[in-house]
Write a protein that holds these residues in place. Structure first.
Motif, short mmCIF file in Angstrom:
data_model
loop_
_atom_site.label_atom_id
_atom_site.label_comp_id
_atom_site.label_asym_id
_atom_site.label_seq_id
_atom_site.Cartn_x
_atom_site.Cartn_y
_atom_site.Cartn_z
N PRO A 1 -15.68 28.48 -14.78
CA PRO A 1 -16.51 29.48 -14.55
C PRO A 1 -17.49 30.17 -15.46
O PRO A 1 -18.74 30.59 -15.28
CB PRO A 1 -15.50 30.60 -14.46
CG PRO A 1 -14.21 29.89 -14.22
CD PRO A 1 -14.38 28.44 -15.02
N PHE A 2 -17.57 29.68 -17.00
CA PHE A 2 -18.30 30.18 -17.96
C PHE A 2 -19.77 29.42 -17.51
O PHE A 2 -20.83 30.15 -17.62
CB PHE A 2 -17.69 29.53 -19.42
CG PHE A 2 -18.74 29.66 -20.73
CD1 PHE A 2 -19.17 31.09 -20.78
CD2 PHE A 2 -19.42 28.67 -21.02
CE1 PHE A 2 -19.88 31.06 -22.03
CE2 PHE A 2 -20.27 28.74 -22.22
CZ PHE A 2 -20.46 30.07 -22.64
N PHE A 3 -19.80 28.12 -17.30
CA PHE A 3 -21.15 27.38 -16.82
C PHE A 3 -21.67 28.01 -15.53
O PHE A 3 -22.83 27.83 -15.38
CB PHE A 3 -20.68 26.01 -16.90
CG PHE A 3 -20.42 25.42 -18.40
CD1 PHE A 3 -21.39 25.29 -19.36
CD2 PHE A 3 -19.14 24.91 -18.63
CE1 PHE A 3 -21.09 24.74 -20.53
CE2 PHE A 3 -19.03 24.52 -19.80
CZ PHE A 3 -19.78 24.78 -20.70
N THR A 4 -20.57 28.24 -14.67
CA THR A 4 -20.96 28.63 -13.45
C THR A 4 -21.82 29.98 -13.59
O THR A 4 -22.90 30.15 -12.78
CB THR A 4 -20.14 28.99 -12.47
OG1 THR A 4 -19.19 27.76 -12.23
CG2 THR A 4 -20.34 29.26 -10.81
N GLU A 5 -21.20 30.90 -14.29
CA GLU A 5 -21.94 32.17 -14.33
C GLU A 5 -23.34 32.16 -14.98
O GLU A 5 -24.31 32.64 -14.81
CB GLU A 5 -21.08 33.17 -15.13
CG GLU A 5 -21.63 34.49 -15.38
CD GLU A 5 -20.81 35.61 -16.17
OE1 GLU A 5 -21.12 36.81 -16.26
OE2 GLU A 5 -19.45 35.11 -16.43
N PHE A 6 -23.33 31.07 -16.01
CA PHE A 6 -24.85 30.86 -16.62
C PHE A 6 -25.90 30.20 -15.77
O PHE A 6 -26.88 30.72 -15.54
CB PHE A 6 -24.44 29.85 -17.84
CG PHE A 6 -25.81 29.24 -18.32
CD1 PHE A 6 -26.75 29.94 -18.96
CD2 PHE A 6 -26.37 28.10 -17.88
CE1 PHE A 6 -27.88 29.51 -19.47
CE2 PHE A 6 -27.45 27.31 -18.30
CZ PHE A 6 -28.19 28.13 -18.99
N ALA A 7 -25.44 29.28 -14.94
CA ALA A 7 -26.23 28.91 -13.81
C ALA A 7 -26.75 29.86 -12.98
O ALA A 7 -27.79 29.98 -12.61
CB ALA A 7 -25.56 27.57 -13.08
N THR A 8 -25.75 30.76 -12.50
CA THR A 8 -26.03 31.81 -11.51
C THR A 8 -26.97 32.74 -12.15
O THR A 8 -28.09 33.26 -11.59
CB THR A 8 -24.81 32.64 -11.21
OG1 THR A 8 -23.97 31.91 -10.59
CG2 THR A 8 -25.21 33.59 -10.22
N SER A 9 -26.87 33.19 -13.60
CA SER A 9 -27.74 33.99 -14.10
C SER A 9 -29.13 33.70 -14.14
O SER A 9 -30.21 34.45 -14.09
CB SER A 9 -27.08 34.40 -15.56
OG SER A 9 -26.02 35.00 -15.50
N VAL A 10 -29.19 32.29 -14.69
CA VAL A 10 -30.70 31.58 -14.72
C VAL A 10 -31.13 31.69 -13.57
O VAL A 10 -32.37 31.74 -13.19
CB VAL A 10 -30.71 30.16 -15.43
CG1 VAL A 10 -31.75 29.54 -15.17
CG2 VAL A 10 -30.12 30.44 -16.88
#
Length: 338
Positions: free
Chosen positions: A75-84
């Motif tokens: 989820p940490f990387f998923t949230e990063f990708a979504t934010s970008v």
């Protein structure tokens, strides 16, 4: 009938990538003068004629940014990708997102494909292993690219690096556990020898050395299953350990479940701190203390830095570190014995 020369014929003759030829055709300033001259000479040699009208019809990739992530299941990387993606979309850019699944071969394939399809830029949270295969083509093609959250490519003048102050995070977590009266603090999770493991563990080791305490490290995959197993190992083989800083929240959540299964109460018998502060930390019970990396803000900063590079030719700083803070919840607060 003789086959009409294509852009691929030019690329093979000039010994460059298809994307480099495309950039030359667009008169891009990202291509070195000598490389552009080589490409133009190859065009003349093979008899290639640029059809600008047709190219305009294919221009749907203009404003397309590639985002390659090492583990979208986390989820940490998923949230990063979504934010970008959301920040880029707000400025009119489209994003193509791919999961490399911690596989350097797949990562190289994904990056190569994105370059061939003419992405304007790349943002990469990299997998470990053979960085030249992934980053060499990017540098040769002159495509703006950033590596985030992990650094695997040393040439930061070409591929700038952005992440968090992980060392500070480890310090905050360890000092907090000491303040709670913990006597034997372990560091749990992270594959041994990985740069990211060493970085997240460095703050813990620093504080342990300052206090003259013996470090206790249990390396393993950054997963719930490892954390669950670590709870068994510590309870059965190392009962003296009374606190832990975890490599990430997935490990900590696994330990939380393992201790619940074993009947070991957090706060009273064991103090636990995770790392990343994903959304679930505040939703489980007991709530999980964690080093907060504001990944949403970091994603927005990453997008802004890339857009300034593309639109204003402002190269990002070679290294950027976002701040962190410790979010204290019940899993690490010592409950007085009755």
């Amino acid at each position: 009938m003789t086959k009409r020369p294509t852009i691929l014929d030019v690329a093979r003759t000039a010994r460059v990538s298809k994307s480099t030829v495309s950039l030359v055709l667009q008169s891009s300033s990202l291509v070195k003068a000598e490389t552009a001259e080589t490409v133009r000479a190859a065009m003349a040699e093979v008899g290639y004629v640029y059809n600008r009208a047709a190219a305009n019809l294919r221009s749907t990739s203009v404003g397309l940014i590639g985002l390659v992530i090492n583990d979208l299941r986390n989820p940490f990387f998923t949230e990063f990708a979504t934010s970008v993606q959301m920040a880029l979309s707000a400025k009119g850019y489209a994003t193509v997102v791919a999961n490399s699944d911690e596989d350097p071969d797949l990562q190289a394939q994904l990056i190569g494909s994105m370059i061939e399809h003419g992405v304007s830029a790349l943002i990469i949270s990299p997998a470990y292993g053979e960085p030249e295969r992934s980053f060499g083509p990017i540098i040769r093609a002159g495509v703006p690219a950033m590596q985030v959250l992990r650094q695997v490519e040393a040439r930061r003048d070409h591929i700038p690096f952005s992440s968090f102050d992980y060392i500070r995070g480890g310090e905050l977590a360890t000092r907090h556990l000491l303040e709670q009266g913990a006597k034997n603090i372990a560091f749990v999770g992270g594959l041994e020898g990985r740069a990211i493991t060493n970085e997240r563990m460095a703050g813990y080791l620093k504080v342990m050395a300052e206090t003259g305490s013996e470090p206790l490290v249990f390396h393993g995959r950054s997963s719930r299953s490892f954390g669950n197993a670590a709870a068994d190992l510590i309870t059965n083989k190392h009962p003296e350990i009374d606190a832990a800083v975890c490599f990430n929240d997935l490990v900590a959540l696994g330990m939380l479940s393992g201790f619940a299964r074993l009947g070991r109460k957090l706060g009273k018998e064991f103090c636990l701190v995770g790392f990343d502060d994903i959304e679930e930390c505040a939703q489980v019970w007991p709530q999980l203390s964690s080093v907060s990396c504001d990944i949403a803000a970091f994603g927005q900063h990453t997008a802004s830095a890339m857009l300034e590079w593309l639109e204003k030719d402002k190269h990002p700083e070679t290294e950027y570190r976002a701040g962190v803070e410790l979010i204290v919840r019940s899993s690490s607060l010592r409950v007085p014995a009755r």
